[in-house]
Motif scaffolding. Structure first.
Motif, PDB file in Angstrom:
ATOM      1  N   ALA A   1     -22.759   4.827  -7.799  1.00 53.08           N
ATOM      2  CA  ALA A   1     -22.503   6.256  -6.832  1.00 53.08           C
ATOM      3  C   ALA A   1     -21.193   6.091  -7.008  1.00 53.08           C
ATOM      4  CB  ALA A   1     -22.727   5.989  -5.334  1.00 53.08           C
ATOM      5  N   THR A   2     -20.541   7.655  -7.031  1.00 51.00           N
ATOM      6  CA  THR A   2     -19.408   7.970  -6.972  1.00 51.00           C
ATOM      7  C   THR A   2     -18.903   8.244  -5.777  1.00 51.00           C
ATOM      8  OG1 THR A   2     -19.842   9.050  -9.278  1.00 51.00           O
ATOM      9  CG2 THR A   2     -18.025   9.773  -7.992  1.00 51.00           C
ATOM     10  N   PHE A   3     -17.694   8.014  -5.319  1.00 55.00           N
ATOM     11  CA  PHE A   3     -17.402   8.115  -3.720  1.00 55.00           C
ATOM     12  C   PHE A   3     -15.670   8.188  -3.905  1.00 55.00           C
ATOM     13  CE2 PHE A   3     -16.616   3.467  -4.910  1.00 55.00           C
ATOM     14  CZ  PHE A   3     -15.500   3.066  -4.200  1.00 55.00           C
ATOM     15  N   THR A   4     -15.211   8.663  -2.664  1.00 55.28           N
ATOM     16  CA  THR A   4     -13.883   8.922  -2.353  1.00 55.28           C
ATOM     17  C   THR A   4     -13.479   8.266  -1.444  1.00 55.28           C
ATOM     18  OG1 THR A   4     -14.141  11.208  -3.251  1.00 55.28           O
ATOM     19  CG2 THR A   4     -12.285  10.856  -2.071  1.00 55.28           C
ATOM     20  N   GLU A   5     -12.211   7.866  -1.482  1.00 55.13           N
ATOM     21  CA  GLU A   5     -11.633   6.968  -0.331  1.00 55.13           C
ATOM     22  C   GLU A   5     -10.174   7.098  -0.453  1.00 55.13           C
ATOM     23  OE1 GLU A   5     -12.138   2.835  -0.544  1.00 55.13           O
ATOM     24  OE2 GLU A   5     -11.365   2.754  -2.581  1.00 55.13           O
ATOM     25  N   THR A   6      -9.414   6.928   0.637  1.00 62.37           N
ATOM     26  CA  THR A   6      -7.913   6.733   0.834  1.00 62.37           C
ATOM     27  C   THR A   6      -7.586   5.397   1.092  1.00 62.37           C
ATOM     28  OG1 THR A   6      -7.882   9.015   2.077  1.00 62.37           O
ATOM     29  CG2 THR A   6      -5.960   7.581   2.105  1.00 62.37           C
ATOM     30  N   TYR A   7      -6.756   4.764   0.114  1.00 60.32           N
ATOM     31  CA  TYR A   7      -6.439   3.473  -0.071  1.00 60.32           C
ATOM     32  C   TYR A   7      -4.978   3.308  -0.524  1.00 60.32           C
ATOM     33  CZ  TYR A   7      -7.573  -1.423  -0.569  1.00 60.32           C
ATOM     34  OH  TYR A   7      -7.511  -2.961  -0.531  1.00 60.32           O
ATOM     35  N   THR A   8      -4.480   2.189   0.065  1.00 56.47           N
ATOM     36  CA  THR A   8      -3.123   1.860  -0.561  1.00 56.47           C
ATOM     37  C   THR A   8      -3.165   0.907  -1.566  1.00 56.47           C
ATOM     38  OG1 THR A   8      -2.267   2.303   1.704  1.00 56.47           O
ATOM     39  CG2 THR A   8      -0.750   1.131   0.442  1.00 56.47           C
ATOM     40  N   GLY A   9      -2.398   1.276  -2.507  1.00 50.64           N
ATOM     41  CA  GLY A   9      -2.595   0.472  -3.802  1.00 50.64           C
ATOM     42  C   GLY A   9      -1.182   0.152  -4.270  1.00 50.64           C
ATOM     43  N   THR A  10      -1.061  -0.013  -5.635  1.00 55.66           N
ATOM     44  CA  THR A  10       0.484  -0.237  -6.052  1.00 55.66           C
ATOM     45  C   THR A  10       1.241   0.836  -6.173  1.00 55.66           C
ATOM     46  OG1 THR A  10      -0.466   0.249  -8.261  1.00 55.66           O
ATOM     47  CG2 THR A  10      -0.744  -2.208  -7.693  1.00 55.66           C
ATOM     48  N   LEU A  11       0.738   1.998  -6.070  1.00 58.35           N
ATOM     49  CA  LEU A  11       1.531   3.311  -5.967  1.00 58.35           C
ATOM     50  C   LEU A  11       1.780   3.855  -4.605  1.00 58.35           C
ATOM     51  CD1 LEU A  11       0.226   5.338  -9.256  1.00 58.35           C
ATOM     52  CD2 LEU A  11       2.313   3.623  -8.849  1.00 58.35           C
ATOM     53  N   GLY A  12       1.112   3.007  -3.545  1.00 54.74           N
ATOM     54  CA  GLY A  12       1.273   3.335  -2.049  1.00 54.74           C
ATOM     55  C   GLY A  12      -0.136   4.119  -1.858  1.00 54.74           C
ATOM     56  N   PRO A  13      -0.227   4.731  -0.489  1.00 57.94           N
ATOM     57  CA  PRO A  13      -1.476   5.538   0.064  1.00 57.94           C
ATOM     58  C   PRO A  13      -1.950   6.648  -1.099  1.00 57.94           C
ATOM     59  CG  PRO A  13       0.091   4.945   1.641  1.00 57.94           C
ATOM     60  CD  PRO A  13       0.948   4.888   0.617  1.00 57.94           C
ATOM     61  N   SER A  14      -3.006   6.511  -1.305  1.00 57.73           N
ATOM     62  CA  SER A  14      -3.579   7.620  -2.222  1.00 57.73           C
ATOM     63  C   SER A  14      -5.132   7.911  -2.003  1.00 57.73           C
ATOM     64  CB  SER A  14      -3.482   7.106  -3.803  1.00 57.73           C
ATOM     65  OG  SER A  14      -4.355   5.870  -3.919  1.00 57.73           O
ATOM     66  N   ILE A  15      -5.289   9.123  -2.330  1.00 58.52           N
ATOM     67  CA  ILE A  15      -6.627   9.600  -2.295  1.00 58.52           C
ATOM     68  C   ILE A  15      -7.384   9.258  -3.633  1.00 58.52           C
ATOM     69  CG2 ILE A  15      -8.023  11.780  -2.057  1.00 58.52           C
ATOM     70  CD1 ILE A  15      -5.684  12.927  -0.387  1.00 58.52           C
ATOM     71  N   ARG A  16      -8.239   8.671  -3.797  1.00 61.59           N
ATOM     72  CA  ARG A  16      -8.707   8.260  -5.080  1.00 61.59           C
ATOM     73  C   ARG A  16     -10.379   8.212  -5.261  1.00 61.59           C
ATOM     74  NH1 ARG A  16      -7.387   1.791  -5.344  1.00 61.59           N
ATOM     75  NH2 ARG A  16      -5.199   2.967  -4.872  1.00 61.59           N
ATOM     76  N   VAL A  17     -10.863   8.558  -6.294  1.00 58.38           N
ATOM     77  CA  VAL A  17     -12.474   8.526  -6.722  1.00 58.38           C
ATOM     78  C   VAL A  17     -12.652   7.330  -7.460  1.00 58.38           C
ATOM     79  CG1 VAL A  17     -13.969   9.923  -7.610  1.00 58.38           C
ATOM     80  CG2 VAL A  17     -12.405  10.902  -6.175  1.00 58.38           C
ATOM     81  N   VAL A  18     -13.808   6.667  -7.224  1.00 61.18           N
ATOM     82  CA  VAL A  18     -14.149   5.848  -8.069  1.00 61.18           C
ATOM     83  C   VAL A  18     -15.530   6.083  -8.619  1.00 61.18           C
ATOM     84  CG1 VAL A  18     -14.681   3.147  -8.426  1.00 61.18           C
ATOM     85  CG2 VAL A  18     -12.836   3.932  -6.811  1.00 61.18           C
ATOM     86  N   THR A  19     -15.883   6.121  -9.913  1.00 53.92           N
ATOM     87  CA  THR A  19     -17.179   6.384 -10.542  1.00 53.92           C
ATOM     88  C   THR A  19     -17.579   5.291 -11.610  1.00 53.92           C
ATOM     89  OG1 THR A  19     -18.427   8.219 -11.326  1.00 53.92           O
ATOM     90  CG2 THR A  19     -16.221   7.903 -12.072  1.00 53.92           C
ATOM     91  N   PRO A  20     -18.636   5.118 -11.742  1.00 52.28           N
ATOM     92  CA  PRO A  20     -19.189   4.154 -12.723  1.00 52.28           C
ATOM     93  C   PRO A  20     -19.101   4.846 -14.292  1.00 52.28           C
ATOM     94  CG  PRO A  20     -21.117   5.002 -11.658  1.00 52.28           C
ATOM     95  CD  PRO A  20     -19.882   5.561 -10.835  1.00 52.28           C
ATOM     96  N   VAL A  21     -18.987   3.855 -15.378  1.00 55.51           N
ATOM     97  CA  VAL A  21     -19.084   4.485 -16.655  1.00 55.51           C
ATOM     98  C   VAL A  21     -20.313   3.787 -17.065  1.00 55.51           C
ATOM     99  CG1 VAL A  21     -18.247   4.270 -19.095  1.00 55.51           C
ATOM    100  CG2 VAL A  21     -16.462   4.137 -17.005  1.00 55.51           C
ATOM    101  N   ARG A  22     -21.251   4.725 -17.531  1.00 54.55           N
ATOM    102  CA  ARG A  22     -22.707   4.173 -17.943  1.00 54.55           C
ATOM    103  C   ARG A  22     -22.885   4.320 -19.487  1.00 54.55           C
ATOM    104  NH1 ARG A  22     -26.226   4.295 -13.606  1.00 54.55           N
ATOM    105  NH2 ARG A  22     -25.402   5.439 -11.511  1.00 54.55           N
ATOM    106  N   ASP A  23     -23.675   3.533 -20.092  1.00 54.37           N
ATOM    107  CA  ASP A  23     -23.992   3.473 -21.362  1.00 54.37           C
ATOM    108  C   ASP A  23     -25.416   3.425 -21.212  1.00 54.37           C
ATOM    109  OD1 ASP A  23     -24.426   3.552 -24.052  1.00 54.37           O
ATOM    110  OD2 ASP A  23     -23.627   1.452 -24.346  1.00 54.37           O
ATOM    111  N   GLY A  24     -26.385   4.417 -21.041  1.00 52.14           N
ATOM    112  CA  GLY A  24     -27.670   4.501 -21.023  1.00 52.14           C
ATOM    113  C   GLY A  24     -27.705   4.267 -19.361  1.00 52.14           C
ATOM    114  N   GLU A  25     -28.834   3.145 -19.055  1.00 50.64           N
ATOM    115  CA  GLU A  25     -28.705   2.693 -17.846  1.00 50.64           C
ATOM    116  C   GLU A  25     -27.664   1.584 -17.191  1.00 50.64           C
ATOM    117  OE1 GLU A  25     -30.593   4.377 -15.486  1.00 50.64           O
ATOM    118  OE2 GLU A  25     -31.632   5.621 -17.061  1.00 50.64           O
ATOM    119  N   GLU A  26     -26.916   1.053 -18.117  1.00 50.98           N
ATOM    120  CA  GLU A  26     -26.147  -0.222 -18.182  1.00 50.98           C
ATOM    121  C   GLU A  26     -24.930   0.610 -17.346  1.00 50.98           C
ATOM    122  OE1 GLU A  26     -24.658  -3.857 -20.136  1.00 50.98           O
ATOM    123  OE2 GLU A  26     -25.444  -2.285 -21.248  1.00 50.98           O
ATOM    124  N   ILE A  27     -24.293  -0.104 -16.388  1.00 48.94           N
ATOM    125  CA  ILE A  27     -22.937   0.187 -16.022  1.00 48.94           C
ATOM    126  C   ILE A  27     -21.974  -0.861 -16.455  1.00 48.94           C
ATOM    127  CG2 ILE A  27     -21.390   0.052 -14.095  1.00 48.94           C
ATOM    128  CD1 ILE A  27     -23.549   1.131 -12.303  1.00 48.94           C
TER     129      ILE A  27
END
Length: 562
Positions: A125-151
């Motif tokens: 799944a692709t999701f959005t969150e607000t999280y504090t990382g190395t650059l400070g609080p940020s609005i980020r999206v995490v999505t998978p990279v697929r090669d066929g059915e494999e992530i």
């Protein structure tokens, strides 16, 4: 020391303060709403932007190929930085499924563990969150990279909260300028409106205006004079109870807002109310009253209306008529006393001369002549007021050389007239008709005639031996009272028959012309009618019919005929 009382702020000032506060509150509320809405929209826009960037990178074939190489960072780092600069976002991080970074804006962070959640992305799944990382609080999206059915990897794109906030602050500055401009314009507009309101309210506050309104209403209904106010379009803006009564308006009918022409008033009175110039103490008749009218235009750069006052002149006019009759009776009695003295001297002189028979004949002849009319009136008219009026008018007529006679068919029994028929109205009707007839009969051949007579149509008086005569008929039955007065004067032309009852129409100069108008008014007030035609002797004949039945029955009206 007693401090002087401070006058409460005027109504205009109170409204100005309230309106300024209201406008400020509305502008502030709109600004807060715009800020909150702008912040939310900025976050949503940033989320859409980084989502698009993350999906574009994850779907790129070159990214999938680079992940399969022994050193993915060598290819992916330059590519990720190029995309980050082109899109204006804070970071693009490409990592393996164990969260090991292959790219990062800070090259020192490459190879380190990604800070954030990846569980949903590893599940596909692709999701959005607000999280504090190395650059400070940020609005980020995490999505998978697929090669066929494999992530085979993950992509995270984000923008810092500080950058979103800076964009919102820029928008807020423009919003503050717009809000300040709106507040200034609102304040200026409110000041202009309230300055005009202050002029119209004369600087009075709400309590003063309320008290003034209460006094106005109390005064309006307390005064006995009629008060009428017309606006610039001649519509009734205000009328009090006395005004309704004097104009004969139905209390149940709404008069405010109607034009003067819609009131069905007599034409002279309507003309006086509609006149553009002031009228002072003008006498006018309505259906049942005599009113004195005063008008004054309200002018302030343009015509704004008219103020009209009405005074009831009915009682005064009736009393004036009775006073005139009393004066006439007094003059007649004075003349008769003088004439009686002359006759007495004549009788005494005849006796002194030894001519007793001639003295007796002279005295009894005069006595019989006066007694005949008295017996005729007393025998036919048992109503005391009418009988007294006829005898008094007969004496007046005799002084002017006019014979007043009672018609043979006259008959009014005692008690035939109901109490509801006012004696004053009877005196008004019969007294004015007899006065006009006597004047017409006595002056018909001298150049004057009854109120409204036409000089061009005069004829010589007719009757026995050229004697001027007035004939009165007074007859009452179960249904009506008939009063008819005819004379031997010049008469009235048919073309003038409708005008003789109009107030002020007379050939005798100013101050005359009310008698016949009052006759018609009194007849109308008692539900009767007045007719005018030519008498058999050639003069005018007036006939008044007054119903004696149920006074609640509809009023009988008849057109005046020639």
């Amino acid at each position: 020391m007693r401090l002087p009382r401070t006058r409460p702020r005027s109504l205009a000032g109170q409204l100005f303060a309230m309106q300024v506060v209201l406008i400020a509150a509305v502008v502030a509320g709109c600004a807060v709403f715009a800020y909150v809405s702008g912040s939310s929209q900025a976050e949503q826009t940033a989320a859409r932007q980084v989502r698009a960037a993350a999906l574009a990178v994850a779907d790129s074939p070159s990214v999938r190929e680079a992940i399969r190489t022994p050193d993915p960072s060598a290819v992916l780092q330059p590519y990720a930085e190029q995309v980050r600069r082109d899109t204006g976002i804070a970071f693009i991080t490409i990592m393996d499924t164990d969260r090991k970074r292959w790219t990062h804006p800070d090259t020192a962070q490459i190879g380190a563990t990604f800070l954030g959640h990846t569980e949903e992305a590893l599940a596909g799944a692709t999701f959005t969150e607000t999280y504090t990382g190395t650059l400070g609080p940020s609005i980020r999206v995490v999505t998978p990279v697929r090669d066929g059915e494999e992530i085979i990897g993950l992509v995270s794109a984000g923008i810092t909260v500080d950058r979103v906030s800076s964009q919102v602050r820029e928008q807020l500055g423009a919003l503050a300028l717009a809000a300040g401009g709106a507040l200034a314009l609102g304040g200026i507009g409110t000041y202009v409106i309230n300055a005009r309101l202050r002029r119209h309210t004369h600087g009075m506050n709400a309590a003063e205006l309320s008290r003034l309104h209460d006094y106005h209403q109390a005064t309006l209904h307390a005064v006995r004079e009629g008060l009428l106010m017309l606006d610039g379009q001649r519509r009734i803006a205000l009328i009090n109870d006395a005004g309704r009564e004097l104009l004969g308006l139905d209390p149940e009918t709404e008069a405010v807002g109607r034009t003067v022409a819609e009131l069905n008033l007599p034409a002279p009175l309507t003309g006086a109310l509609l006149a553009s110039e002031a009228r002072v103490d003008e006498l006018h008749l309505t259906a049942e009253r005599v009113v004195v009218v005063n008008t004054r235009p309200v002018v302030g750069g343009e015509r704004r209306g008219t103020v009209v006052t009405l005074r009831d002149h009915t009682e005064l006019q009736a009393l004036t008529g009775e006073l005139d009759s009393e004066r006439g009776f007094t003059q007649a009695l004075r003349s008769q006393a003088h004439e009686a003295a002359n006759r007495l001297h004549t009788v005494v002189s005849l006796i002194e001369l030894g001519r007793v028979e001639e003295a007796v004949e002279f005295a009894t002849a005069e006595l019989e002549l006066a007694q005949v009319l008295t017996d005729r009136v007393v025998g036919a008219v048992e109503e005391p007021v009418l009988a007294a009026l006829l005898l008094g008018k007969a004496a007046q007529a005799n002084e002017r050389g006019v014979e007043l006679e009672l018609a043979e068919d006259s008959l009014i029994d005692d008690g035939a007239l109901p109490p509801s028929l006012a004696q004053r109205d009877l005196v008004t009707i019969l007294g004015n008709l007899i006065d006009n007839a006597v004047e017409a009969a006595s002056e018909g051949s001298e150049g004057d005639t009854v109120e409204g007579a036409v000089p061009a149509q005069r004829t010589a008086p007719q009757g026995g031996a050229g004697r001027a005569r007035v004939t009165v008929t007074a007859l009452a039955d179960d249904r009506e009272l008939l009063l008819r007065v005819s004379d031997t004067g010049a008469g009235i032309g048919p073309e003038e028959a409708d005008e003789v009852f109009r107030r002020g129409w007379s050939t005798h100069g100013a101050g005359r012309g009310l008698g016949l108008a009052l006759v018609r008014q009194a007849a109308h007030r008692n539900g009767g009618s007045v007719e005018l035609d030519r008498a058999p002797e050639g003069g005018a004949r007036f006939t008044v019919r007054l119903p004696l039945g149920d006074r609640t029955a509809p009023v009988r009206t008849k057109e005046v005929t020639a």
